[in-house]
Write a protein that holds these residues in place. Sequence first.
Motif, short mmCIF file in Angstrom:
data_model
loop_
_atom_site.label_atom_id
_atom_site.label_comp_id
_atom_site.label_asym_id
_atom_site.label_seq_id
_atom_site.Cartn_x
_atom_site.Cartn_y
_atom_site.Cartn_z
N CYS A 119 0.84 -1.39 -0.22
CA CYS A 119 -0.13 0.04 -0.12
C CYS A 119 0.68 1.12 -0.02
N LEU A 120 1.93 1.18 0.75
CA LEU A 120 2.73 2.51 0.81
C LEU A 120 3.68 2.71 -0.37
N ILE A 121 3.92 1.67 -1.12
CA ILE A 121 4.48 2.10 -2.38
C ILE A 121 3.37 2.54 -3.44
N GLY A 122 2.05 1.97 -3.24
CA GLY A 122 1.05 2.74 -4.11
C GLY A 122 0.81 4.06 -3.80
N PHE A 123 0.85 4.28 -2.47
CA PHE A 123 0.66 5.74 -2.09
C PHE A 123 1.90 6.63 -2.43
N ASN A 181 0.95 14.01 -7.46
CA ASN A 181 -0.19 14.65 -6.90
C ASN A 181 -1.63 14.27 -7.25
N ALA A 182 -1.94 13.02 -7.12
CA ALA A 182 -3.39 12.59 -7.58
C ALA A 182 -4.38 13.34 -6.72
N SER A 183 -5.37 13.41 -7.34
CA SER A 183 -6.56 14.17 -6.52
C SER A 183 -7.31 13.06 -5.51
N LEU A 219 -7.70 9.15 1.47
CA LEU A 219 -7.64 7.87 1.34
C LEU A 219 -6.24 7.49 2.34
N PHE A 220 -5.30 8.32 2.23
CA PHE A 220 -4.13 8.10 2.82
C PHE A 220 -4.29 8.49 4.45
N PHE A 221 -5.12 9.39 4.90
CA PHE A 221 -5.66 9.45 6.15
C PHE A 221 -6.14 8.24 6.78
N VAL A 234 7.86 14.70 0.07
CA VAL A 234 6.64 13.88 1.02
C VAL A 234 6.62 12.51 0.41
N ALA A 235 6.63 12.30 -1.02
CA ALA A 235 6.41 11.24 -1.72
C ALA A 235 7.62 10.14 -1.25
#
Length: 461
Positions: A118-122, A129-131, A136-138, A196-197
């Motif tokens: 999941c972290l790799i996807g985020f 900068n996906a809308s 979803l991250f929170f 951040v990423a």
Amino acid sequence: MNPPAHLQRLGRFRAALAASPPLWWALLYFFSLLCGYYVLRPVRDAMAASADVSAVFPQAWIAWARGAGFELKDFTLQLLFTGTFVVMLLLQPVYGALVARFPRRVFLPVVYLFFIACLIGFWWAFDRNASGRGALFFIWVAVFNLFAVTVFWSFMADVFDNEHAKQVYGYIGAGGTIGALVGPMITRYLVGPLGVANLLLVSVGFLALCLLCILKLRPWAMRREREHGEVSGEQAMGGSIIAGLKLVWQKPLLRALAMLMFFGVGVGTLLYNEQAAIARQFYPGAEASTRYFSTIDWAVNTLTILIQLFLTRWLLRRYGVAPTLMIPAIAILVGYCLLALSPLPLLVAMVQVATRAGEFSLAKPGRETLYTRVDRESRYKAKAVVDTVVYRAGDLSFVWLHKGLAAFGSSVVFTAGIGVALGFLFGAWRVIRAQRALPDEGAPGDHPTTQPPIPRRAQRA
């Protein structure tokens, strides 16, 4: 002449570390887990507080809300907490199926590998900068924190029996507190050069360390189960995928723990939300408010680690769980009574420090020792319900309650909080009574910290 008491306790801590491989690995495990989480937490909080609503919610949601006559940004926290609860509830059967159908050697690594994926996807979503990435991250970080920490303590109850847990859980908690201190420092100093990423990949590295610790601790869990004649966690647990919900309803101790968790979350949520409102009033500037919150975090972590190193172990070994549950509950009740009379920023900060430090250093280790004395289905399935569904149900209930009470002022919020604090105190009393019916599991044979290393053949089992 005998050395001072604090030096004697430090000496015992060094001796325990020198003699205990499982304690070393457990410390590294909890340090890595909380360090990885606290690297992510500032990113999560920044998303929740973002002025760019499109970074938090998908454009389609924003357009729908405007068409309905309201702005999503006015309900950001309430919607995020509601979404977290719904996701947590939906994941319970999935987690229950995983625990029921696969042995420990499979489902523990799978949980952490899922979080890493999941972290790799985020990382990809933040890099582009996906809308809608913020919401979803929170929600994901909240799910990650509760499930990963729950799995950690369930596994520790496999590795250490009740007597040994009383000796080492305070130390293990201190390792997590150090991780909670180091994680934000990593974020603060690396967010500039890395962005951040890429910080998400730093957290991936800490989760990989958690996987290594799981592999190293597995033989010690097997040894403990053999010595106590328990069903091995190397076999699938079986049972219903919703057994955790049934167990919480059926067993008095688990019901009491659920009550304690619900009201404990309630006092924390009301205090957290009202503290933010008071800080906005008294510290309107970003620099002043940041200094106020950072001072609270520093005080919480400092007090927590001091109590974990010098008091928790002594209380658990000499008096059991009763003082570790009652002291925080009484402190919170007194704090809310004082705040109802005078909700000043300094007093709010003092109560916040006492509340959080008491939870991390006393209440949490005390509750976790109880799970060493229950069956594995309660330890994994029911504990997950209490720590995730009940926890987030409390969050959801009290974040909306605060929304209604806040219109009447801080004194009304804290007066209502007295009732919640009384519920928390009653829950602690119920847990103390219910745990007396549990078997007081001792340690057969030698203490694991004094036993010889496991033979290589057993390590490969």
